[in-house]
Write an enzyme that holds these catalytic residues in place. Structure first.
Site, mmCIF file in Angstrom:
data_model
loop_
_atom_site.group_PDB
_atom_site.id
_atom_site.type_symbol
_atom_site.label_atom_id
_atom_site.label_comp_id
_atom_site.label_asym_id
_atom_site.label_seq_id
_atom_site.Cartn_x
_atom_site.Cartn_y
_atom_site.Cartn_z
ATOM 1 N N GLY A 1 -10.801 11.100 33.775
ATOM 2 C CA GLY A 1 -11.128 11.540 35.140
ATOM 3 C C GLY A 1 -10.870 10.394 36.235
ATOM 4 O O GLY A 1 -10.332 10.700 37.311
ATOM 5 N N SER B 1 -11.451 15.721 33.019
ATOM 6 C CA SER B 1 -11.627 14.578 31.949
ATOM 7 C C SER B 1 -12.219 15.245 30.779
ATOM 8 O O SER B 1 -12.910 16.464 30.938
ATOM 9 C CB SER B 1 -12.926 13.895 32.512
ATOM 10 O OG SER B 1 -13.451 13.105 31.518
ATOM 11 N N HIS C 1 -14.341 14.405 28.171
ATOM 12 C CA HIS C 1 -15.660 14.235 27.704
ATOM 13 C C HIS C 1 -16.652 15.228 28.360
ATOM 14 O O HIS C 1 -17.694 15.114 28.037
ATOM 15 C CB HIS C 1 -15.895 12.822 27.564
ATOM 16 C CG HIS C 1 -16.058 11.931 28.618
ATOM 17 N ND1 HIS C 1 -17.571 12.050 29.139
ATOM 18 C CD2 HIS C 1 -15.478 11.715 29.626
ATOM 19 C CE1 HIS C 1 -17.549 11.172 30.253
ATOM 20 N NE2 HIS C 1 -16.284 11.100 30.475
ATOM 21 N N THR D 1 2.150 5.114 24.944
ATOM 22 C CA THR D 1 2.298 6.206 23.852
ATOM 23 C C THR D 1 1.064 7.051 23.863
ATOM 24 O O THR D 1 0.097 6.882 24.066
ATOM 25 C CB THR D 1 2.089 5.102 22.575
ATOM 26 O OG1 THR D 1 3.055 4.121 22.539
ATOM 27 C CG2 THR D 1 2.170 5.973 21.274
ATOM 28 N N CYS E 1 -23.268 6.160 36.864
ATOM 29 C CA CYS E 1 -22.544 5.360 37.697
ATOM 30 C C CYS E 1 -23.452 4.550 38.389
ATOM 31 O O CYS E 1 -23.374 3.322 38.738
ATOM 32 C CB CYS E 1 -21.281 5.776 38.453
ATOM 33 S SG CYS E 1 -20.590 7.052 37.334
HETATM 34 C C1 LIG Z 1 -17.357 11.872 34.913
HETATM 35 C C2 LIG Z 1 -16.794 12.137 36.485
HETATM 36 C C3 LIG Z 1 -15.493 11.297 36.564
HETATM 37 C C4 LIG Z 1 -15.134 10.243 35.636
HETATM 38 O O1 LIG Z 1 -14.403 10.900 34.602
HETATM 39 P P1 LIG Z 1 -14.137 9.668 33.318
HETATM 40 O O2 LIG Z 1 -13.337 10.560 32.456
HETATM 41 O O3 LIG Z 1 -15.467 9.403 32.929
HETATM 42 O O4 LIG Z 1 -13.332 8.741 33.972
HETATM 43 C C5 LIG Z 1 -14.782 11.612 37.738
HETATM 44 N N1 LIG Z 1 -15.398 12.479 38.753
HETATM 45 C C6 LIG Z 1 -16.434 13.492 38.414
HETATM 46 C C7 LIG Z 1 -16.824 14.394 39.389
HETATM 47 C C8 LIG Z 1 -16.994 13.132 37.150
HETATM 48 O O5 LIG Z 1 -18.411 13.588 36.855
#
Ligand SMILES: *Cc1c(COP(=O)(O)O)cnc(C)c1O
Length: 395
Positions: free
Chosen positions: A72, A200, A202, A238, A326
């Site tokens: 993300g 993203s 995860h 890659t 964060c």
């Molecule tokens: C978790 C999150 C991200 C960051 O995604 P990552 O894959 O962890 O870098 C960005 N924006 C929002 C709204 C998120 O919840």
């Protein structure tokens, strides 16, 4: 019974066993590089393209509009920098909101250092961007509007379709950070006037370190990672085959279970909100009541420190968060809670609980029971609370 109660699914999610199974062969037998020309690699290439197609179909896009990234944050960085660089002849103004994820906000401040001008829109007390305010902020040199689909802290779902409509009326591109929305609510990029969209893996029971950026075809965007010609020359490196296969599988499951999960999770959510509001005094719900992610609960408990609450919940095996992963670790209150008008001292007492389909009603009830005890205990030690109660009694 599982003693861990995991209520931090906005921070990350468990990778589903089906996803792990789908990824496995691409670590073991099918380890080839999909850019190679031999048949061994060709099959792997095909599987990557199948994942791309599954994902594109899910959001109403074309496969060639999906560019795999490392998650993300990368997708958000790429969308903003890539458009800022490719449209620098046209203008230097970007509009975003005050409640974006730091992947957007910190990219914006970086772009400001390079001479871009950014307008950060206010939100209302529920965290909603006002389309009228947005339209007023548009300038002749505005090149991009970036407003998140759903907020990661308070769960508010923004009026993206309306924002996209306004952007297009003015010939401006519209990007949305859909990391919290993808796989949780319906998304159709054409119907919703979206030009760029970040996702993203995860956050939807897929692996970490993989995601994608949707870029509507015909839009010029500078590459973000320079190097080889992977991802149609736009994102070198890659191919992360296992990651992409995992993201594809997670997307497929998310698609097939979307309706049932929405219903199940929003029932749990509403039960959790109802019990907290009934049983814990001076608890304020953060975020919009109806325009809300099915799995998000966020409260401020007055006279409480969010950090103390988290520690005591943790001692009971309950994982929640205060603000976002964060911002935890810093003592600043959440920028999102400040933006919806919570004063500093109240913003400090926030708790976010984010659900998944794995959670049970029993877990939710145990959580509220523990939370009640913890809030009582912390308040009984607070001189501020004591004063407050005395004043209330004398009224
Ligand atoms: C978790 C999150 C991200 C960051 O995604 P990552 O894959 O962890 O870098 C960005 N924006 C929002 C709204 C998120 O919840």
């Amino acid at each position: 019974m599982n003693t861990l109660i995991y209520l931090d699914n906005a921070a990350t999610t468990r990778v589903r066993p089906e996803v792990v199974e789908a990824m496995k062969p691409f670590f073991e037998e099918q380890y080839g590089n999909p850019s190679s020309t031999y048949t061994f690699a060709g099959k792997i290439h095909e599987e990557v393209e199948n994942a791309r197609k599954t994902i594109a179909d899910f959001i109403g896009a074309k496969p060639k509009e999906i560019f795999f990234t490392a998650g993300g944050s990368e997708s958000d960085n790429w969308a903003l920098k890539g458009i800022a660089f490719s449209q620098r002849e046209k203008g230097k103004h970007i509009i975003t909101s005050k409640i974006e994820h730091h992947a957007i906000l910190n990219t914006c401040s970086y772009l400001e250092k390079l001479g871009m001008e950014i307008t950060y829109l206010d939100v209302d007390q529920n965290g909603l961007v006002d389309p009228v305010e947005l339209e007023k902020a548009i300038r002749p040199d505005t090149i991009l509007i970036s407003v998140m689909f759903a907020n990661n802290e308070i769960g508010t779902i923004e009026p993206v379709k309306e924002i996209g409509r306004i952007a297009h009326e003015h010939g401006i591109l519209f990007h949305t950070d859909a990391v919290q929305a993808y796989g949780h609510v319906d998304i159709n990029v054409s119907d919703m006037n979206i030009d760029l969209l970040s996702v993203s893996g995860h956050k939807i029971n897929g692996p970490k370190g993989v995601g994608f950026l949707y870029v509507r075809s015909g839009i010029r965007i500078e590459p973000f990672v320079h190097g080889g010609s992977q991802e149609r020359g736009k994102r070198a490196g890659t191919t992360n085959v296992p990651g992409i296969i995992g993201l594809g599988k997670a997307s497929e499951i998310a698609r097939d279970t979307l309706e049932s999960r929405k219903a199940y999770e929003s029932d749990l959510r509403d039960h959790l909100i109802e019990r907290i509001e009934k049983e814990i005094p001076y608890a304020l719900l953060n975020g919009d009541r109806t325009q809300r992610l099915p799995n998000n609960v966020n409260f401020c408990f007055r006279f409480i420190e969010g950090e103390s609450l988290l520690i005591l919940l943790d001692q009971n095996g309950i994982c929640g968060s205060s603000g976002s992963a964060c911002t935890s670790g810093s003592l600043d209150p959440s920028h999102v809670l400040l933006a919806i008008g919570r004063p500093h001292e109240i913003a400090h007492g926030s708790l976010r609980l984010t659900l998944s389909e794995d959670n049970t009603l029993e877990e939710i009830d145990v959580t509220v029971d523990r939370l009640k005890e913890i809030v009582d205990r912390l308040r009984s030690m607070s001189p501020l609370y004591e004063d407050f109660v005395k004043k209330e009694e004398n009224k």
